[in-house]
Motif scaffolding. Structure first.
Motif, PDB file in Angstrom:
ATOM      1  N   ALA A 119      57.420  21.916 -18.334  1.00  0.00           N
ATOM      2  CA  ALA A 119      57.141  21.447 -16.982  1.00  0.00           C
ATOM      3  C   ALA A 119      58.094  20.312 -16.646  1.00  0.00           C
ATOM      4  O   ALA A 119      58.542  19.574 -17.533  1.00  0.00           O
ATOM      5  N   VAL A 120      58.392  20.168 -15.361  1.00  0.00           N
ATOM      6  CA  VAL A 120      59.214  19.053 -14.876  1.00  0.00           C
ATOM      7  C   VAL A 120      58.260  18.036 -14.258  1.00  0.00           C
ATOM      8  O   VAL A 120      57.505  18.362 -13.349  1.00  0.00           O
ATOM      9  N   VAL A 121      58.307  16.805 -14.787  1.00  0.00           N
ATOM     10  CA  VAL A 121      57.431  15.734 -14.323  1.00  0.00           C
ATOM     11  C   VAL A 121      58.291  14.665 -13.652  1.00  0.00           C
ATOM     12  O   VAL A 121      59.317  14.250 -14.194  1.00  0.00           O
ATOM     13  N   GLU A 122      57.841  14.218 -12.501  1.00  0.00           N
ATOM     14  CA  GLU A 122      58.569  13.226 -11.708  1.00  0.00           C
ATOM     15  C   GLU A 122      58.734  11.923 -12.484  1.00  0.00           C
ATOM     16  O   GLU A 122      57.764  11.351 -12.967  1.00  0.00           O
ATOM     17  N   GLY A 123      59.988  11.474 -12.663  1.00  0.00           N
ATOM     18  CA  GLY A 123      60.280  10.199 -13.306  1.00  0.00           C
ATOM     19  C   GLY A 123      60.205  10.210 -14.819  1.00  0.00           C
ATOM     20  O   GLY A 123      60.285   9.166 -15.448  1.00  0.00           O
ATOM     21  N   VAL A 124      60.048  11.389 -15.433  1.00  0.00           N
ATOM     22  CA  VAL A 124      59.932  11.490 -16.883  1.00  0.00           C
ATOM     23  C   VAL A 124      61.050  12.368 -17.417  1.00  0.00           C
ATOM     24  O   VAL A 124      61.416  13.365 -16.789  1.00  0.00           O
ATOM     25  N   ASN A 125      61.610  12.003 -18.584  1.00  0.00           N
ATOM     26  CA  ASN A 125      62.684  12.756 -19.225  1.00  0.00           C
ATOM     27  C   ASN A 125      63.874  12.900 -18.280  1.00  0.00           C
ATOM     28  O   ASN A 125      64.390  13.987 -18.066  1.00  0.00           O
ATOM     29  N   VAL A 126      64.318  11.770 -17.723  1.00  0.00           N
ATOM     30  CA  VAL A 126      65.401  11.759 -16.740  1.00  0.00           C
ATOM     31  C   VAL A 126      66.748  11.726 -17.449  1.00  0.00           C
ATOM     32  O   VAL A 126      66.964  10.935 -18.362  1.00  0.00           O
ATOM     33  N   ALA A 127      67.651  12.613 -17.029  1.00  0.00           N
ATOM     34  CA  ALA A 127      69.013  12.666 -17.560  1.00  0.00           C
ATOM     35  C   ALA A 127      69.980  12.437 -16.411  1.00  0.00           C
ATOM     36  O   ALA A 127      69.670  12.732 -15.260  1.00  0.00           O
ATOM     37  N   ILE A 128      71.152  11.904 -16.726  1.00  0.00           N
ATOM     38  CA  ILE A 128      72.184  11.681 -15.718  1.00  0.00           C
ATOM     39  C   ILE A 128      73.083  12.906 -15.671  1.00  0.00           C
ATOM     40  O   ILE A 128      73.634  13.321 -16.690  1.00  0.00           O
ATOM     41  N   ARG A 129      73.230  13.476 -14.506  1.00  0.00           N
ATOM     42  CA  ARG A 129      74.097  14.628 -14.310  1.00  0.00           C
ATOM     43  C   ARG A 129      75.294  14.198 -13.465  1.00  0.00           C
ATOM     44  O   ARG A 129      75.114  13.601 -12.397  1.00  0.00           O
ATOM     45  N   HIS A 130      76.505  14.497 -13.938  1.00  0.00           N
ATOM     46  CA  HIS A 130      77.722  14.168 -13.208  1.00  0.00           C
ATOM     47  C   HIS A 130      78.084  15.356 -12.326  1.00  0.00           C
ATOM     48  O   HIS A 130      78.239  16.462 -12.826  1.00  0.00           O
ATOM     49  N   THR A 131      78.196  15.110 -11.030  1.00  0.00           N
ATOM     50  CA  THR A 131      78.524  16.201 -10.114  1.00  0.00           C
ATOM     51  C   THR A 131      79.810  15.895  -9.360  1.00  0.00           C
ATOM     52  O   THR A 131      80.101  14.737  -9.042  1.00  0.00           O
ATOM     53  N   LYS A 132      80.549  16.943  -9.077  1.00  0.00           N
ATOM     54  CA  LYS A 132      81.791  16.814  -8.340  1.00  0.00           C
ATOM     55  C   LYS A 132      81.477  16.746  -6.844  1.00  0.00           C
ATOM     56  O   LYS A 132      80.555  17.395  -6.369  1.00  0.00           O
ATOM     57  N   GLN A 133      82.230  15.975  -6.121  1.00  0.00           N
ATOM     58  CA  GLN A 133      82.013  15.841  -4.680  1.00  0.00           C
ATOM     59  C   GLN A 133      82.389  17.140  -3.966  1.00  0.00           C
ATOM     60  O   GLN A 133      83.376  17.781  -4.288  1.00  0.00           O
ATOM     61  N   THR A 134      81.541  17.536  -3.003  1.00  0.00           N
ATOM     62  CA  THR A 134      81.811  18.707  -2.179  1.00  0.00           C
ATOM     63  C   THR A 134      81.694  18.298  -0.717  1.00  0.00           C
ATOM     64  O   THR A 134      81.344  17.152  -0.411  1.00  0.00           O
ATOM     65  N   GLN A 135      81.946  19.248   0.175  1.00  0.00           N
ATOM     66  CA  GLN A 135      81.819  18.938   1.597  1.00  0.00           C
ATOM     67  C   GLN A 135      80.364  18.660   1.977  1.00  0.00           C
ATOM     68  O   GLN A 135      80.102  17.903   2.896  1.00  0.00           O
ATOM     69  N   GLN A 136      79.424  19.281   1.274  1.00  0.00           N
ATOM     70  CA  GLN A 136      78.012  19.098   1.600  1.00  0.00           C
ATOM     71  C   GLN A 136      77.387  17.867   0.941  1.00  0.00           C
ATOM     72  O   GLN A 136      76.482  17.241   1.493  1.00  0.00           O
ATOM     73  N   SER A 137      77.832  17.521  -0.269  1.00  0.00           N
ATOM     74  CA  SER A 137      77.151  16.443  -0.992  1.00  0.00           C
ATOM     75  C   SER A 137      78.140  15.432  -1.577  1.00  0.00           C
ATOM     76  O   SER A 137      79.285  15.751  -1.895  1.00  0.00           O
ATOM     77  N   GLN A 138      77.627  14.226  -1.717  1.00  0.00           N
ATOM     78  CA  GLN A 138      78.366  13.141  -2.352  1.00  0.00           C
ATOM     79  C   GLN A 138      78.362  13.373  -3.855  1.00  0.00           C
ATOM     80  O   GLN A 138      77.350  13.760  -4.421  1.00  0.00           O
ATOM     81  N   GLY A 139      79.461  13.169  -4.528  1.00  0.00           N
ATOM     82  CA  GLY A 139      79.532  13.340  -5.974  1.00  0.00           C
ATOM     83  C   GLY A 139      79.072  12.085  -6.691  1.00  0.00           C
ATOM     84  O   GLY A 139      78.671  11.106  -6.072  1.00  0.00           O
ATOM     85  N   GLY A 140      79.096  12.126  -8.003  1.00  0.00           N
ATOM     86  CA  GLY A 140      78.762  10.940  -8.787  1.00  0.00           C
ATOM     87  C   GLY A 140      77.731  11.234  -9.858  1.00  0.00           C
ATOM     88  O   GLY A 140      77.478  12.381 -10.216  1.00  0.00           O
ATOM     89  N   ARG A 141      77.127  10.156 -10.363  1.00  0.00           N
ATOM     90  CA  ARG A 141      76.110  10.257 -11.419  1.00  0.00           C
ATOM     91  C   ARG A 141      74.738  10.367 -10.760  1.00  0.00           C
ATOM     92  O   ARG A 141      74.261   9.411 -10.171  1.00  0.00           O
ATOM     93  N   ILE A 142      74.104  11.515 -10.890  1.00  0.00           N
ATOM     94  CA  ILE A 142      72.822  11.766 -10.219  1.00  0.00           C
ATOM     95  C   ILE A 142      71.726  11.927 -11.264  1.00  0.00           C
ATOM     96  O   ILE A 142      71.822  12.805 -12.136  1.00  0.00           O
ATOM     97  N   PRO A 143      70.674  11.083 -11.219  1.00  0.00           N
ATOM     98  CA  PRO A 143      69.570  11.247 -12.170  1.00  0.00           C
ATOM     99  C   PRO A 143      68.736  12.487 -11.826  1.00  0.00           C
ATOM    100  O   PRO A 143      68.447  12.733 -10.665  1.00  0.00           O
ATOM    101  N   LYS A 144      68.375  13.248 -12.863  1.00  0.00           N
ATOM    102  CA  LYS A 144      67.616  14.483 -12.665  1.00  0.00           C
ATOM    103  C   LYS A 144      66.533  14.576 -13.735  1.00  0.00           C
ATOM    104  O   LYS A 144      66.813  14.360 -14.914  1.00  0.00           O
TER     105      LYS A 144
END
Length: 101
Positions: free
Chosen positions: A35-60
């Motif tokens: 199960a995915v629980v809000e605010g628990v077992n958070v990992a940092i995902r690095h995403t590339k910038q696209t026209q739709q979204s800002q890139g960077g380090r996104i916690p997931k």
């Protein structure tokens, strides 16, 4: 087998690096037993910038095993979940207080 934990339940983490943290279940994968629980077992995902979204380090929030989660009862304590029949319907109840979930 019936689902003891469902989306929207308030749970507490019993084991792992986030032991003791509380949160709400966002999604459940019964076949994987996770199960995915809000605010628990958070990992940092690095995403590339696209026209739709800002890139960077996104916690997931990543999935956590269902065996490491326990439902919170009305007193705010961890409890196990049982099943019983009320008015011809199968309902979940908290083992500590006996209240229907």
């Amino acid at each position: 087998m019936a689902a003891k934990l469902k989306k929207g339940d308030k749970v507490v983490v019993l084991a792992g690096k986030d032991k003791g943290k509380q949160g709400e279940i966002q999604s459940v994968n019964p076949s994987a037993g996770k199960a995915v629980v809000e605010g628990v077992n958070v990992a940092i995902r690095h995403t590339k910038q696209t026209q739709q979204s800002q890139g960077g380090r996104i916690p997931k929030a990543m999935p956590i095993d269902l065996s490491n989660l326990a439902l919170l009862d009305s007193n705010g304590k961890a409890t196990r979940v049982g099943f019983r029949e009320e008015d011809g319907k199968k309902v979940r109840f908290a083992k500590t207080t006996g209240e229907t979930v």
